[in-house]
Design a protein around this motif. Structure first.
Motif, mmCIF file in Angstrom:
data_model
loop_
_atom_site.group_PDB
_atom_site.id
_atom_site.type_symbol
_atom_site.label_atom_id
_atom_site.label_comp_id
_atom_site.label_asym_id
_atom_site.label_seq_id
_atom_site.Cartn_x
_atom_site.Cartn_y
_atom_site.Cartn_z
ATOM 1 N N GLU A 19 29.287 3.659 -18.082
ATOM 2 C CA GLU A 19 28.604 4.513 -17.116
ATOM 3 C C GLU A 19 28.902 4.088 -15.680
ATOM 4 O O GLU A 19 29.255 4.905 -14.828
ATOM 5 C CB GLU A 19 27.097 4.465 -17.371
ATOM 6 C CG GLU A 19 26.686 5.132 -18.671
ATOM 7 C CD GLU A 19 25.181 5.082 -18.876
ATOM 8 O OE1 GLU A 19 24.473 4.631 -17.949
ATOM 9 O OE2 GLU A 19 24.723 5.493 -19.952
ATOM 10 N N THR A 20 28.761 2.784 -15.408
ATOM 11 C CA THR A 20 28.970 2.307 -14.032
ATOM 12 C C THR A 20 30.429 2.050 -13.724
ATOM 13 O O THR A 20 30.850 2.118 -12.577
ATOM 14 C CB THR A 20 28.188 1.011 -13.804
ATOM 15 O OG1 THR A 20 28.696 -0.017 -14.678
ATOM 16 C CG2 THR A 20 26.711 1.218 -14.092
ATOM 17 N N ARG A 21 31.210 1.732 -14.793
ATOM 18 C CA ARG A 21 32.630 1.360 -14.659
ATOM 19 C C ARG A 21 32.792 0.183 -13.697
ATOM 20 O O ARG A 21 33.784 0.061 -12.997
ATOM 21 C CB ARG A 21 33.465 2.552 -14.194
ATOM 22 C CG ARG A 21 33.481 3.701 -15.211
ATOM 23 C CD ARG A 21 34.442 4.783 -14.798
ATOM 24 N NE ARG A 21 34.020 5.401 -13.546
ATOM 25 C CZ ARG A 21 34.830 6.066 -12.720
ATOM 26 N NH1 ARG A 21 36.110 6.192 -13.020
ATOM 27 N NH2 ARG A 21 34.364 6.602 -11.602
ATOM 28 N N LEU A 22 31.787 -0.707 -13.698
ATOM 29 C CA LEU A 22 31.773 -1.886 -12.834
ATOM 30 C C LEU A 22 31.348 -3.105 -13.630
ATOM 31 O O LEU A 22 30.649 -3.001 -14.638
ATOM 32 C CB LEU A 22 30.774 -1.709 -11.683
ATOM 33 C CG LEU A 22 31.134 -0.815 -10.499
ATOM 34 C CD1 LEU A 22 29.915 -0.697 -9.597
ATOM 35 C CD2 LEU A 22 32.309 -1.391 -9.722
ATOM 36 N N ASP A 27 37.135 4.555 -7.789
ATOM 37 C CA ASP A 27 36.043 5.388 -7.279
ATOM 38 C C ASP A 27 34.695 4.690 -7.409
ATOM 39 O O ASP A 27 33.825 4.843 -6.542
ATOM 40 C CB ASP A 27 36.011 6.723 -8.025
ATOM 41 C CG ASP A 27 37.228 7.591 -7.704
ATOM 42 O OD1 ASP A 27 37.823 7.372 -6.638
ATOM 43 O OD2 ASP A 27 37.566 8.467 -8.527
ATOM 44 N N ALA A 28 34.515 3.901 -8.483
ATOM 45 C CA ALA A 28 33.234 3.223 -8.700
ATOM 46 C C ALA A 28 32.993 2.148 -7.639
ATOM 47 O O ALA A 28 31.882 2.017 -7.099
ATOM 48 C CB ALA A 28 33.199 2.613 -10.099
ATOM 49 N N TYR A 67 30.216 2.082 -4.661
ATOM 50 C CA TYR A 67 29.322 0.929 -4.526
ATOM 51 C C TYR A 67 29.272 0.446 -3.072
ATOM 52 O O TYR A 67 28.211 0.073 -2.551
ATOM 53 C CB TYR A 67 29.806 -0.199 -5.447
ATOM 54 C CG TYR A 67 29.140 -1.526 -5.206
ATOM 55 C CD1 TYR A 67 27.850 -1.774 -5.669
ATOM 56 C CD2 TYR A 67 29.802 -2.530 -4.493
ATOM 57 C CE1 TYR A 67 27.231 -3.011 -5.428
ATOM 58 C CE2 TYR A 67 29.193 -3.750 -4.256
ATOM 59 C CZ TYR A 67 27.906 -3.987 -4.727
ATOM 60 O OH TYR A 67 27.291 -5.204 -4.483
#
Length: 685
Positions: free
Chosen positions: A383-386, A402-403, A407
């Motif tokens: 979901e966060t791709r982080l 993009d993530a 942020y």
């Protein structure tokens, strides 16, 4: 679900491979050579059956008084004929013995095996041999899986050493492409509910035993065709030999029946006839040693003639998981600062990609990592791709472009131009760019790429030299697929592949008269595996894939398809080479022996006796001895196979004609002459 009463009893499985060295096999093989003298067994080899019948006739003729043939000479001829049959049987028994040792080991592992079968809401202990397709069994840790099946509930580690020889456990679970389990493998943790997928006699273990027991192996179409050729040649030479006596009588001479019987054996293709079965069994043995089960010999032969090879990218050409291959720093950022931030931000990323970043940085920039108790880790999520970590009040983050920009509250246009160009370059090359941020500042980028396996490019080059075209199949977009294809050195690529695309490509190739091979493990690969001439399914894949394919790789290594092609080619080339040698031998022996044999009847033929053989007696005995010894000399080649070099079909044909065709013509002239000198010198004729 109530746990069943464990009532499993089995022999101890062993992951050790049986000893198959020639030294350990020759004694039982020698015994089997005599057992195989039974005509009911020799009928599978028509040429050798003719040799045995000729040996029987010659043995009887030894005791029939003859003015032209001494008893001693008759006995020698008969003994060498029996020697020829025995060593042909010995070669076949030696090839069979290599697999029977492993078959016995596999059989012992399944004897007395019990299973916990589901009957209604309960489980009952029943013999594993009574299980049928569709039955459901429960297997606990420490127990053997009683048969091939598909996991319908549970997750567990399975030790497949009894089948594959690999001791490292593998995970099997319900659903997905890793749900298939193999009988006679042991559960090392947890429990599984398994639906049996094969009736007795049809399991992987049963197929493996049948394959390595050469006596039960069905002849392949190529062997059947060769048998027809050998029978045809035998009938031709039988007709030739039968007409020699009338010619001799017409000239006022006579040829002893024992000479004609011996001459028949020397002229018919005994060399390939004696080694044909051994070649096939040895080829299958090489396949078994690769841990590949063939549902039919036709599949192995087809592998030797494959024109196009379809290979899945993930796990075959590449390692399957993207790996960190480089780092790009933003303007004004020092390399150590970027490395430290990337290392800390990856501490909470347990994905293969995150681990590869840590491994990459540890090898290039060794640095101390703070205790995890002093960090607040942010795990990677879809979901966060982080992922990231907060250390001493400083936040470190790593993730999709993009993530990370979101942020930091930035947009694509806020990327520094040099860094933006590098990110674009990574994407265009088929890689995945990740951004790294620390303390609210953009620090640089990480290049993740699908790493091509080392040496794979060279293997594709070898296949190309053999005339085999390689096609990479991938679900990647065309840009990424093209970049990886160029690095791997494949000839073509199918990007954004779907089951329909794979099937269409295979059919298009086959429509052009080409044989196609493919490997797969998922249910979506089943249509293509069934359509391909050679379909290699992974043993840990879905049941649908295993049923659709005609080859199953117990190691679940997709690159094995390349080795299968190699074995198939070796099998075909070995048969072709020894057939060429045998036919050339027969032609040479015909022109070497007949002039000496007829010199007394037709003195004019004496001028054709270029070898100057001592007498008809020495000529026929030398030919019989040579005929027997050449089989002995070629047994190692039949068992080992002809080594395949990186040559196309035309070059391979010319090479084999030169080596085995010319060699087959020259060898009898040299060998028979030397034996003639030796036998005369020893006073045996």
């Amino acid at each position: 679900m109530n746990a069943p009463v464990t009532a499993q009893r089995s022999a101890q499985s062993s992951s050790s491979q049986p000893q198959t060295g020639l030294g350990a096999l020759w004694r039982p093989a020698l015994k089997q050579a005599f057992v195989k003298l039974d005509p009911r067994q020799l009928v599978r080899s028509p040429v050798m059956l003719v040799v045995e019948l000729t040996a029987l006739v010659t043995s009887v003729l030894c005791f029939v008084p003859s003015p032209t043939v001494s008893t001693a000479l008759g006995v020698q001829i008969a003994l060498w004929l029996w020697f020829t049959v025995l060593f042909a049987n010995f070669a076949e028994a030696l090839a069979e013995g290599r697999g029977k040792a492993r078959a016995d080991s596999l059989k012992s592992g399944s004897q007395g095996l019990m299973a916990s079968k589901q009957v209604g809401a309960q489980f009952q202990s029943v013999p594993a041999s009574s299980l049928r397709k569709g039955d459901v069994v429960r297997v606990e840790a420490g127990e053997l899986i009683p048969g091939d099946g598909e996991v319908i509930e549970g997750v567990a580690a399975v030790n497949e050493a009894a089948i594959t020889g690999e001791s490292a456990p593998v995970i099997r679970e319900s659903g997905g492409d890793r749900s298939a389990v193999t009988g006679n493998t042991r559960l090392v943790s947890d429990w599984l509910l398994v639906r049996i997928s094969a009736d007795p006699g049809e399991s992987t273990l049963d197929r493996m035993i049948a394959l390595v027991e050469g006596a039960r192996r069905q002849k392949t179409p190529n062997e059947v065709a060769l048998d027809i050729l050998l029978i045809g040649l035998t009938l031709i030479f039988l007709l030739v030999v039968a007409t020699l006596q009338p010619f001799a009588r017409f000239a006022g001479g006579d040829l002893p029946l024992i000479y004609l019987a011996a001459l028949l054996v020397t002229l018919i293709p005994t060399t390939i006839g004696g080694l044909l079965s051994a070649i096939g069994i040895a080829g299958m043995d090489r396949l078994v040693r690769l841990n590949v089960i063939a549902k039919s010999g036709r599949a192995v032969e087809a592998a030797g003639d494959v024109h196009t090879l379809l290979l899945d990218k993930t796990g075959t050409i590449t390692f399957g998981n993207r790996r960190c291959s480089a780092m790009v720093k933003a303007p004004g950022v020092a390399t150590p600062e970027l490395a430290e931030a990337a290392l800390l931000a990856s501490q909470g990323d347990d994905t293969p990609e995150g681990k590869s970043i840590i491994e990459y940085l540890a090898s290039l920039h060794p640095m101390a990592v703070p205790e995890r108790s002093g960090m607040t880790l942010i795990a990677f999520s879809a979901e966060t791709r982080l992922s990231g970590a907060d250390v001493n009040g400083v936040a470190y983050r790593k993730g999709a472009v993009d993530a990370v920009l979101a942020y930091l509250g930035l947009g694509r246009s806020d990327l520094p131009a040099p860094l933006a160009r590098e990110v674009e370059k990574i994407a265009q090359s088929g890689g995945t760019p990740l951004l790294v941020a620390g303390n609210g500042r953009l620090l640089g980028a990480i290049h993740l790429k699908d790493v091509v396996k080392p040496g794979i490019r060279e293997r594709f080059a070898e296949l190309r030299a053999m005339g085999i075209r390689t096609v990479m199949v991938t679900g990647d977009n065309p840009l990424t697929a093209a970049a990886i294809a160029a690095e791997a050195g494949v000839d073509d690529v199918i990007a954004e592949a779907t089951p329909e695309k794979k099937l269409a490509r295979i059919r298009a190739e086959q429509a052009e008269g080409k044989l196609v091979a493919m490997c797969g493990d998922g249910a979506n690969d089943a249509p293509a595996l069934a359509q391909a001439d050679v379909g290699l399914a992974m043993n840990d894949g879905t049941q649908a894939a295993r049923e659709a394919a005609n080859l199953v790789d117990l190691d679940s290594d997709p690159t094995k398809l390349i080795d299968v092609v190699q074995v198939g080619k070796e099998l075909l080339v070995t048969r072709g080479a020894l057939t060429t040698f045998s036919v050339a031998n027969d032609v040479a022996k015909y022109f070497a022996i007949l002039p000496a044999l007829f010199a007394g009847i037709y003195p004019q033929l004496g001028t054709l006796n270029l070898m100057q053989l001592h007498s008809p007696q020495s000529a026929i005995l030398s030919a019989i001895v040579f005929n027997a010894l050449i089989i002995v000399a070629l047994i190692p080649l039949a068992l080992r196979g002809v080594h395949i070099q990186a040559l196309d079909a035309g070059q391979l044909l010319r090479r084999n004609l030169l080596i085995y065709g010319l060699g087959g013509l020259v060898a009898p002239f040299v060998g028979i002459k030397l034996l003639d000198l030796l036998l005369v010198g020893l006073g045996w004729v």
